[in-house]
Write a protein that holds these residues in place. Structure first.
Motif, mmCIF file in Angstrom:
data_model
loop_
_atom_site.group_PDB
_atom_site.id
_atom_site.type_symbol
_atom_site.label_atom_id
_atom_site.label_comp_id
_atom_site.label_asym_id
_atom_site.label_seq_id
_atom_site.Cartn_x
_atom_site.Cartn_y
_atom_site.Cartn_z
ATOM 1 N N GLY A 172 4.657 75.434 54.098
ATOM 2 C CA GLY A 172 4.693 73.995 53.841
ATOM 3 C C GLY A 172 3.920 73.556 52.627
ATOM 4 N N TYR A 173 3.092 74.435 52.051
ATOM 5 C CA TYR A 173 2.442 74.139 50.780
ATOM 6 C C TYR A 173 2.665 75.315 49.842
ATOM 7 C CZ TYR A 173 -1.491 77.101 52.396
ATOM 8 O OH TYR A 173 -2.260 78.140 52.851
ATOM 9 N N HIS A 178 -1.877 61.487 51.200
ATOM 10 C CA HIS A 178 -0.810 60.821 51.949
ATOM 11 C C HIS A 178 -0.836 59.316 51.704
ATOM 12 C CE1 HIS A 178 0.927 58.871 55.574
ATOM 13 N NE2 HIS A 178 1.855 59.807 55.412
ATOM 14 N N ALA A 191 3.172 66.366 48.242
ATOM 15 C CA ALA A 191 3.252 67.826 48.377
ATOM 16 C C ALA A 191 1.878 68.412 48.095
ATOM 17 C CB ALA A 191 4.291 68.410 47.434
ATOM 18 N N TYR A 192 1.644 69.608 48.640
ATOM 19 C CA TYR A 192 0.322 70.227 48.561
ATOM 20 C C TYR A 192 0.383 71.585 47.878
ATOM 21 C CZ TYR A 192 -0.933 66.517 51.755
ATOM 22 O OH TYR A 192 -1.142 65.277 52.303
ATOM 23 N N GLU A 249 7.518 62.047 52.093
ATOM 24 C CA GLU A 249 8.579 62.275 51.117
ATOM 25 C C GLU A 249 8.083 62.186 49.683
ATOM 26 O OE1 GLU A 249 10.514 57.783 50.717
ATOM 27 O OE2 GLU A 249 11.484 59.285 52.013
ATOM 28 N N ASN A 264 -0.352 65.090 57.265
ATOM 29 C CA ASN A 264 -0.233 64.129 56.167
ATOM 30 C C ASN A 264 0.869 64.471 55.182
ATOM 31 O OD1 ASN A 264 -2.422 62.151 56.663
ATOM 32 N ND2 ASN A 264 -3.734 63.968 56.568
ATOM 33 N N SER A 265 1.984 64.945 55.702
ATOM 34 C CA SER A 265 3.153 65.176 54.853
ATOM 35 C C SER A 265 3.889 63.855 54.615
ATOM 36 C CB SER A 265 4.098 66.187 55.507
ATOM 37 O OG SER A 265 3.503 67.456 55.584
ATOM 38 N N VAL A 292 -0.530 69.635 55.658
ATOM 39 C CA VAL A 292 0.918 69.716 55.891
ATOM 40 C C VAL A 292 1.252 69.197 57.291
ATOM 41 C CG1 VAL A 292 2.854 71.314 56.165
ATOM 42 C CG2 VAL A 292 1.262 71.582 54.247
ATOM 43 N N ARG A 293 0.419 69.546 58.254
ATOM 44 C CA ARG A 293 0.674 69.136 59.643
ATOM 45 C C ARG A 293 0.531 67.637 59.832
ATOM 46 N NH1 ARG A 293 -2.831 71.089 64.987
ATOM 47 N NH2 ARG A 293 -2.194 69.342 66.309
ATOM 48 N N GLY A 317 -5.719 66.050 53.319
ATOM 49 C CA GLY A 317 -4.672 65.213 52.741
ATOM 50 C C GLY A 317 -4.697 63.752 53.094
ATOM 51 N N THR A 327 13.461 68.362 47.380
ATOM 52 C CA THR A 327 12.382 68.291 48.360
ATOM 53 C C THR A 327 11.039 68.080 47.662
ATOM 54 O OG1 THR A 327 11.883 70.655 48.339
ATOM 55 C CG2 THR A 327 13.667 69.914 49.804
#
Length: 246
Positions: A22-23, A101, A136-137, A133, A130-131, A127-128, A97, A2
């Motif tokens: 998420g970060y 992104h 990562a933050y 694959e 601009n996530s 995270v909400r 982000g 991930t």
């Protein structure tokens, strides 16, 4: 693997991050407590929510960057950093982000972009919104980046050095984690060069906490580090400086 697992592999041994929804987080909750009005804004969830549409354009107007636009800024950043492949990229003071992104979208293969900030509201928004694959933050202190020397092929820090404490220590860290041959770009404030405006500039800084850099301060630090191909573009009260590590 991930994105958060990839990020965890990059962090120095001995530093144990926790997952904060998420970060990854390396700091105690109270770290980075705002000391100025400008810093307080960056820790405000409302500002994080309106950052791209309203806050950043307002800041650009204040600095004299009217008409540049976020899309054009992002294209210029990708071009300056040479993002077109499998690079590792670090975006310091990433905010929500938007640039991070965009970097991830420009990469392929093993390419990966890390967004780093000290503000939980900004990272939550990143995270909400601009996530990805290849993104990562991380919450960490830019004055003590948790990465080995020469980890990243490209590093950026936009619209933040005039806000942070010890900005030259931050630049030292940006250079340290940049790999030989890698590219570094920063966008920050610049004095007008007009003596008549020095008092208003000083008053602006004293009131808001925004630091106004003399026109040669940032480039002098780059020169001290032996950076090459140093380029500076000044527009209004802003400067965009890029360089390559020898």
């Amino acid at each position: 693997m991930t994105p958060l697992e990839r990020l965890a592999d990059l962090i120095d041994e001995g530093r144990v991050p926790r997952d904060s929804g998420g970060y990854l987080d390396l700091l105690p909750p109270e770290t980075g407590k705002p000391a100025t009005l400008a810093q307080a804004a960056m820790h405000n969830p409302i500002v994080a929510a309106i950052y791209e549409r309203w806050w950043r354009p307002f800041g650009a107007a204040v600095l004299g960057l009217n008409g540049l636009g976020m899309d054009r800024e992002r294209r210029a950043a990708r071009k300056t950093l040479g993002l077109d492949g499998e690079q590792l990229v670090l975006d310091v003071a990433c905010g929500p982000g938007n640039f991070t992104h965009d970097y991830g979208e420009a990469l392929h293969g093993k390419g990966f972009a890390v967004g780093l900030d000290v503000s939980p509201p900004m990272l939550t928004r990143a995270v909400r919104d601009n996530s990805g694959e290849r993104v990562a933050y991380l919450r960490a202190d830019a004055r003590d980046l948790p990465f080995a020397d020469g980890t990243f092929d490209a590093v950026s820090c936009f619209a933040a050095l005039y806000l942070v404490p010890e900005p030259f220590r931050v630049i030292d860290e940006l250079v340290r984690v940049l790999a030989p041959g890698g590219r570094l770009a920063v966008l920050t404030s610049a004095r007008s060069g007009l003596g008549a405006l020095r008092l208003p500039e000083n008053l602006l800084g004293a009131t808001t906490g925004l630091r106004m850099f003399d026109r040669d301060e940032v480039t002098d630090v780059f020169d001290r580090h032996g950076m090459i191909d140093v380029r500076q573009r000044i527009t209004g009260f802003a400067q965009f400086v890029s360089a390559r590590k020898a």
